[in-house]
Design an enzyme around this catalytic site. Structure first.
Site, PDB file in Angstrom:
ATOM      1  N   GLY A  18      22.847   5.461   4.596  1.00  0.00           N
ATOM      2  CA  GLY A  18      21.689   6.352   4.531  1.00  0.00           C
ATOM      3  C   GLY A  18      21.686   7.272   3.324  1.00  0.00           C
ATOM      4  O   GLY A  18      20.640   7.800   2.955  1.00  0.00           O
ATOM      5  N   SER A  36      21.687  14.272  19.474  1.00  0.00           N
ATOM      6  CA  SER A  36      21.522  15.721  19.328  1.00  0.00           C
ATOM      7  C   SER A  36      20.862  16.310  20.568  1.00  0.00           C
ATOM      8  O   SER A  36      20.239  15.598  21.360  1.00  0.00           O
ATOM      9  CB  SER A  36      20.651  16.035  18.109  1.00  0.00           C
ATOM     10  OG  SER A  36      21.234  15.528  16.940  1.00  0.00           O
ATOM     11  N   ALA A  82      29.698   9.492  17.269  1.00  0.00           N
ATOM     12  CA  ALA A  82      28.308   9.949  17.086  1.00  0.00           C
ATOM     13  C   ALA A  82      27.838  10.686  18.335  1.00  0.00           C
ATOM     14  O   ALA A  82      28.411  10.534  19.412  1.00  0.00           O
ATOM     15  CB  ALA A  82      27.407   8.749  16.815  1.00  0.00           C
ATOM     16  N   THR A  83      26.812  11.498  18.169  1.00  0.00           N
ATOM     17  CA  THR A  83      26.218  12.181  19.316  1.00  0.00           C
ATOM     18  C   THR A  83      24.704  12.064  19.247  1.00  0.00           C
ATOM     19  O   THR A  83      24.141  11.998  18.163  1.00  0.00           O
ATOM     20  CB  THR A  83      26.542  13.700  19.319  1.00  0.00           C
ATOM     21  OG1 THR A  83      26.148  14.250  18.064  1.00  0.00           O
ATOM     22  CG2 THR A  83      28.005  13.977  19.545  1.00  0.00           C
ATOM     23  N   THR A 115      28.860   9.961   6.303  1.00  0.00           N
ATOM     24  CA  THR A 115      30.122   9.500   5.694  1.00  0.00           C
ATOM     25  C   THR A 115      30.020   8.055   5.210  1.00  0.00           C
ATOM     26  O   THR A 115      29.012   7.387   5.418  1.00  0.00           O
ATOM     27  CB  THR A 115      31.249   9.513   6.753  1.00  0.00           C
ATOM     28  OG1 THR A 115      30.834   8.638   7.818  1.00  0.00           O
ATOM     29  CG2 THR A 115      31.543  10.893   7.272  1.00  0.00           C
TER      30      THR A 115
HETATM   31  N1  SAH Z   1      19.684  11.211  15.416  1.00  0.00           N
HETATM   32  C1  SAH Z   1      20.804  10.655  16.125  1.00  0.00           C
HETATM   33  C2  SAH Z   1      22.055  11.316  15.601  1.00  0.00           C
HETATM   34  C3  SAH Z   1      23.270  10.498  15.760  1.00  0.00           C
HETATM   35  S1  SAH Z   1      24.745  11.310  15.151  1.00  0.00           S
HETATM   36  C4  SAH Z   1      20.661  10.922  17.603  1.00  0.00           C
HETATM   37  O1  SAH Z   1      20.267  12.038  17.949  1.00  0.00           O
HETATM   38  O2  SAH Z   1      20.952  10.055  18.414  1.00  0.00           O
HETATM   39  C5  SAH Z   1      24.670  10.953  13.428  1.00  0.00           C
HETATM   40  C6  SAH Z   1      24.591   9.499  13.076  1.00  0.00           C
HETATM   41  O3  SAH Z   1      24.686   9.360  11.665  1.00  0.00           O
HETATM   42  C7  SAH Z   1      25.709   8.658  13.671  1.00  0.00           C
HETATM   43  O4  SAH Z   1      25.116   7.678  14.478  1.00  0.00           O
HETATM   44  C8  SAH Z   1      26.399   8.044  12.450  1.00  0.00           C
HETATM   45  O5  SAH Z   1      26.825   6.704  12.658  1.00  0.00           O
HETATM   46  C9  SAH Z   1      25.307   8.125  11.399  1.00  0.00           C
HETATM   47  N2  SAH Z   1      25.787   8.108  10.016  1.00  0.00           N
HETATM   48  C10 SAH Z   1      26.822   8.812   9.489  1.00  0.00           C
HETATM   49  N3  SAH Z   1      26.956   8.530   8.165  1.00  0.00           N
HETATM   50  C11 SAH Z   1      25.976   7.636   7.859  1.00  0.00           C
HETATM   51  C12 SAH Z   1      25.598   6.958   6.662  1.00  0.00           C
HETATM   52  N4  SAH Z   1      26.257   7.134   5.506  1.00  0.00           N
HETATM   53  N5  SAH Z   1      24.541   6.122   6.710  1.00  0.00           N
HETATM   54  C13 SAH Z   1      23.865   5.922   7.874  1.00  0.00           C
HETATM   55  N6  SAH Z   1      24.176   6.518   9.041  1.00  0.00           N
HETATM   56  C14 SAH Z   1      25.219   7.369   9.033  1.00  0.00           C
END
Ligand code: SAH
Length: 241
Positions: free
Chosen positions: A150, A60, A57-58, A235
């Site tokens: 999500g 943004s 994860a990042t 995912t």
């Molecule tokens: N808004 C965050 C973005 C994190 S990156 C920030 O700026 O810190 C995207 C995030 O989506 C990751 O933490 C990943 O774990 C989450 N993610 C990916 N698929 C997901 C799903 N199906 N349900 C919930 N979270 C999910």
């Protein structure tokens, strides 16, 4: 654009984004000034660039967060018609944007950060606990971090004082790129309400576009393409060993 906006302190970063037109609304600027990105980004917090936070994860880049907030702003801030905005932050990751949106949603607002990885759910909450403002938001119940997929959205019951049947969300921010605009998210969107969601343009997910989807008071849905982006994918949760 990004390098011009990097700073040596939180306020310098935000002031530069303001001067470069990446933040245009003074309420948004105030909210970003209140949240120290150092509590959320593990390294170089005042660079206008994304940073890895583990688990693929990042967090943004700040200008992406600013853009997301500005695109949902009318639905995020309390008003006479909607004094208690309900906000879902799908893929809350570091928790930074969850915190910024909670500053804007006001004292009666509810912001839920939803993660499918337990460690990242916990990270968002732990990061928010680093500041007294963050602790107040958590302890008062104005912010919650929950575990779930999500893509299904979240059924969160109405709080005390909210009308019955008052579930659903005025704002749904999706922080990862979706294969499609999931029907559950559309169903859970209040009227009026707004979704900010990056969506894959092709099956490989190499090209992605952010869509702003609004639902008016009559329930009419309008979709608008905003711009191309590069987000991590939305995912299935990784399998546990
Ligand atoms: N808004 C965050 C973005 C994190 S990156 C920030 O700026 O810190 C995207 C995030 O989506 C990751 O933490 C990943 O774990 C989450 N993610 C990916 N698929 C997901 C799903 N199906 N349900 C919930 N979270 C999910």
């Amino acid at each position: 654009m990004a390098w011009r906006c990097s700073g040596t302190s939180n306020s310098e970063l935000i002031e530069k984004m303001w001067h470069n037109g990446l933040i245009t609304d003074p309420r948004v600027k105030q909210a970003f000034l209140k949240v120290d990105r150092a509590n959320y980004a593990p390294a170089m917090p005042y660079e206008d660039s994304p940073q890895a936070i583990g688990h693929a994860a990042t967090i943004s880049a700040p200008h992406m967060h600013a853009s997301a907030v500005e695109h949902v702003l009318p639905y995020l801030i309390p008003s006479e018609e909607n004094p208690a905005p309900r906000v879902l932050d799908v893929g809350s990751g570091s928790g930074y944007l969850t915190h910024v949106m909670a500053e804007l949603a006001g004292p009666r607002g509810l912001v839920v950060g939803l993660e499918h990885i337990q460690e990242l759910r916990d990270l968002g909450e732990a990061n928010m606990r680093k500041s007294s403002e963050g602790r107040d938001l958590l302890d008062s119940g104005r912010v919650k971090f929950l575990l779930g997929d999500g893509r299904l959205g979240l059924e969160e019951p109405p709080r005390e004082g909210e009308e019955q049947g008052g579930t659903g969300w005025h704002v749904i921010h999706v922080g990862a790129s979706a294969k499609e605009v999931h029907q559950q998210l559309l169903d859970q969107l209040r009227a009026p309400g707004c979704i900010f969601i990056p969506v894959d343009d092709d099956s490989a997910g190499f090209a992605q576009t952010v869509w702003r989807i609004t639902k008016d008071e009559a329930g009419e849905v309008t979709r608008k393409r905003l711009f191309g982006v590069r987000y991590v994918p939305l995912t299935d949760a990784p399998k546990r060993p």
